[in-house]
Design an enzyme around this catalytic site. Structure first.
Site, PDB file in Angstrom:
ATOM      1  N   GLU A 173     -12.273  24.674 -33.086  1.00 32.51           N
ATOM      2  CA  GLU A 173     -13.388  24.626 -32.131  1.00 32.51           C
ATOM      3  C   GLU A 173     -12.944  24.259 -30.717  1.00 32.51           C
ATOM      4  O   GLU A 173     -13.317  23.222 -30.166  1.00 32.51           O
ATOM      5  CB  GLU A 173     -14.443  23.632 -32.632  1.00 32.51           C
ATOM      6  CG  GLU A 173     -15.030  24.075 -33.958  1.00 32.51           C
ATOM      7  CD  GLU A 173     -16.068  23.114 -34.535  1.00 32.51           C
ATOM      8  OE1 GLU A 173     -16.046  21.937 -34.185  1.00 32.51           O
ATOM      9  OE2 GLU A 173     -16.901  23.574 -35.334  1.00 32.51           O
ATOM     10  N   GLU A 363     -15.615  27.817 -41.389  1.00 27.38           N
ATOM     11  CA  GLU A 363     -16.474  26.689 -41.779  1.00 27.38           C
ATOM     12  C   GLU A 363     -17.907  27.172 -41.865  1.00 27.38           C
ATOM     13  O   GLU A 363     -18.408  27.811 -40.926  1.00 27.38           O
ATOM     14  CB  GLU A 363     -16.434  25.559 -40.734  1.00 27.38           C
ATOM     15  CG  GLU A 363     -15.210  24.703 -40.789  1.00 27.38           C
ATOM     16  CD  GLU A 363     -15.295  23.526 -39.835  1.00 27.38           C
ATOM     17  OE1 GLU A 363     -16.396  22.967 -39.653  1.00 27.38           O
ATOM     18  OE2 GLU A 363     -14.248  23.191 -39.265  1.00 27.38           O
TER      19      GLU A 363
HETATM   20  C1  BG6 Z   1     -17.329  21.205 -37.386  1.00 28.34           C
HETATM   21  C2  BG6 Z   1     -16.008  20.482 -37.477  1.00 28.34           C
HETATM   22  O1  BG6 Z   1     -17.760  21.117 -36.086  1.00 28.34           O
HETATM   23  O2  BG6 Z   1     -18.396  20.665 -38.078  1.00 28.34           O
HETATM   24  C3  BG6 Z   1     -15.805  19.748 -38.789  1.00 28.34           C
HETATM   25  O3  BG6 Z   1     -14.953  21.374 -37.259  1.00 28.34           O
HETATM   26  C4  BG6 Z   1     -17.065  19.027 -39.176  1.00 28.34           C
HETATM   27  O4  BG6 Z   1     -14.711  18.901 -38.635  1.00 28.34           O
HETATM   28  C5  BG6 Z   1     -18.179  20.062 -39.330  1.00 28.34           C
HETATM   29  O5  BG6 Z   1     -16.933  18.265 -40.330  1.00 28.34           O
HETATM   30  C6  BG6 Z   1     -19.487  19.470 -39.797  1.00 28.34           C
HETATM   31  O6  BG6 Z   1     -19.872  18.435 -38.954  1.00 28.34           O
HETATM   32  P1  BG6 Z   1     -20.190  16.984 -39.509  1.00 28.34           P
HETATM   33  O7  BG6 Z   1     -20.366  16.160 -38.304  1.00 28.34           O
HETATM   34  O8  BG6 Z   1     -21.413  17.105 -40.315  1.00 28.34           O
HETATM   35  O9  BG6 Z   1     -19.011  16.571 -40.314  1.00 28.34           O
END
Ligand code: BG6
Length: 460
Positions: A173, A363
């Protein structure tokens, strides 16, 4: 543009799952200094305090459960595994000339096991694991010294793993410099003009990205090197042209970094945008040449939610990185992130049209308060989430989008990036550990494990 078969799999990140935060020579990372407070993503990090508990220091203890976890991944039938190397495990202060041998040995074992199990590794070089010492010394990515230190680390691992890792992602990101600057190592808190500091940092990351591509392609022209952005389409809340314009502007900000990495130059709107915001940064002519000559092979993405833009009053929504206005047609998770499966298809099509290079979704998943009852976790909401999103991802592929990988977030439960807690669980596999650090670290397959296992089998 040749169409490759899509790899389907799972994702993690070192700093959120490994734990062992100071073991075997590892240095402190920025993520290790994040407490569980709400401001954790926006403030400057002091060294960890003895009076506070940091779940990330042990995290899911992947460092000591790696063999067991990869065995489970094999049982799942994952085609690929996206994770990161912790920069600070390999170069503890970021200033060393040679890597920490124990750190390298750990990743050697991990990559060897992936191959033994027929799992294709996809490795991110920086996912919030910036050496604290480097940050302390130079302030952040806005300082040019960061480029050489990061490139030294990258060259070392690209060379070491040559022929064993085909897919590299330079930054997780990269557009987070705009949304969560301190977490990704941008020292906005010390800056006279925070926006200039953020864009200077981004520029240096783009130069580092280009240098790594240049090196990687000389080493092995077949090596695939991409970079990642966080993305979710921004919809205008109403057909009011002002809302449409606002949505367009926000889209541009989110796509600024990928526009540069794919088109090889700063976009046409840069000057007017910088002028409006009073942004001044240094861009050396040789930097611009490097960026032009070394473009990414694929664009990696995280997708969690969409957002709406309006100039009118509207109820605010949360979201992965970008806040916005609530979409009245969508439901939300317990954390207020709106769930929009069709948005993932819109995202794929938008980016395919704009960039015409392969895409990877690295992701996508749902954070929830899973509960283990009698040793079982009935996470039907996660199954529903995955089912609906994967249906739309496959529709995007049918539309003609060149998607080369999809890795759901996350394989096992890990520490949430925004909250620093275990209790926001994303995994297919439950990890018995709570926010106070209590638990046995036992791994328990959730119901979603079996569902995704079947999905993966059908796509072999
Ligand atoms: C993404 C990141 O922005 O979101 C991850 O790359 C992160 O590292 C994921 O875990 C989900 O966000 P969160 O804050 O719920 O863990």
């Amino acid at each position: 543009m040749s169409q490759r078969k899509c790899l389907w799999g799972v994702a993690l990140s070192a700093g959120q799952c490994e734990g062992a935060y100071l073991e075997d020579g590892k240095g402190l990372s920025l993520i290790d200094t994040l407490d569980m407070s709400k401001e954790r993503c926006f403030k400057r990090f002091p060294l960890p305090s003895k009076d506070q508990f940091y779940p990330s220091h042990e995290a899911s203890d992947f460092y000591h459960h790696m063999e067991e976890d990869l065995k489970l991944m094999k049982e799942l039938g994952s085609h690929c595994f996206r994770t990161s190397f912790a920069w600070s495990r390999l170069f503890p202060s970021g200033l060393e000339e040679v890597p920490n041998p124990k750190g390298l040995a750990f990743y050697d074992r991990m990559i060897d096991l992936c191959h033994a199990y027929g799992i294709e590794p996809i490795i991110t070089l920086s996912h919030l694991e910036i050496p604290y010492a480097l940050y302390d010394r130079y302030g952040g990515w806005e300082d040019r010294h960061f480029i050489d230190c990061f490139v030294r680390y990258a060259k070392c691992v690209l060379e070491h793993f040559q022929g064993r890792i085909n897919y590299w992602i330079t930054f997780n990101e990269i557009n987070c410099t705009q949304h969560f600057p301190t977490v990704v190592g941008v020292g906005v808190d010390r800056a006279e003009h925070p926006a200039s500091c953020q864009y200077q940092a981004l520029h240096h990351m783009l130069v580092a990205n280009a240098k790594i591509i240049e090196f990687g392609k000389q080493l092995d022209p077949q090596m695939q090197i991409g970079c990642m952005i966080a993305y979710g389409p921004i919809y205008p809340l109403t057909p009011d042209p002002q809302d449409v314009l606002k949505a367009k502007r926000q889209e541009r900000e989110n796509l600024f970094a990928s526009d540069i990495m794919i088109h090889g130059e700063y976009p046409f709107y840069t000057d007017s945008f910088f002028q409006e915001e009073g942004i001044q940064i240094e861009r050396l002519p040789e930097d611009l040449d490097l960026i032009k000559e070394n473009r990414i092979d694929f664009l990696a993405l995280s997708y969690y939610n969409t957002n709406c833009a309006t100039i009118h009053e509207g109820e605010q929504s949360n979201g992965n990185l970008f806040g916005g206005v609530k979409n009245p047609y969508l439901k939300a998770t317990d954390w207020g992130w709106q769930i929009d499966p069709i948005g993932i298809r819109i995202m794929c099509n938008t980016l395919a049209e704009r960039y015409r290079i392969p895409l990877m979704i690295v992701e996508n998943g749902i954070g929830a308060k899973d509960e283990a009852i009698d040793g079982k976790i009935h996470d039907e909401y996660r199954i529903a989430y995955l089912k609906e999103h994967l249906l739309q991802v496959e529709k995007a592929i049918e539309d003609g989008v060149n998607l080369i990988a999809y890795t759901m977030w996350s394989f096992i439960d890990i520490i949430s990036a925004s909250g620093g807690k275990m209790s926001k669980r994303y995994g297919l596999v439950y990890v018995d550990r709570d926010d106070e650090g209590k638990g046995t670290n036992q791994r328990i397959k959730k119901d979603s494990f079996a569902w995704y296992q079947k999905f993966l089998q059908e796509r072999r």
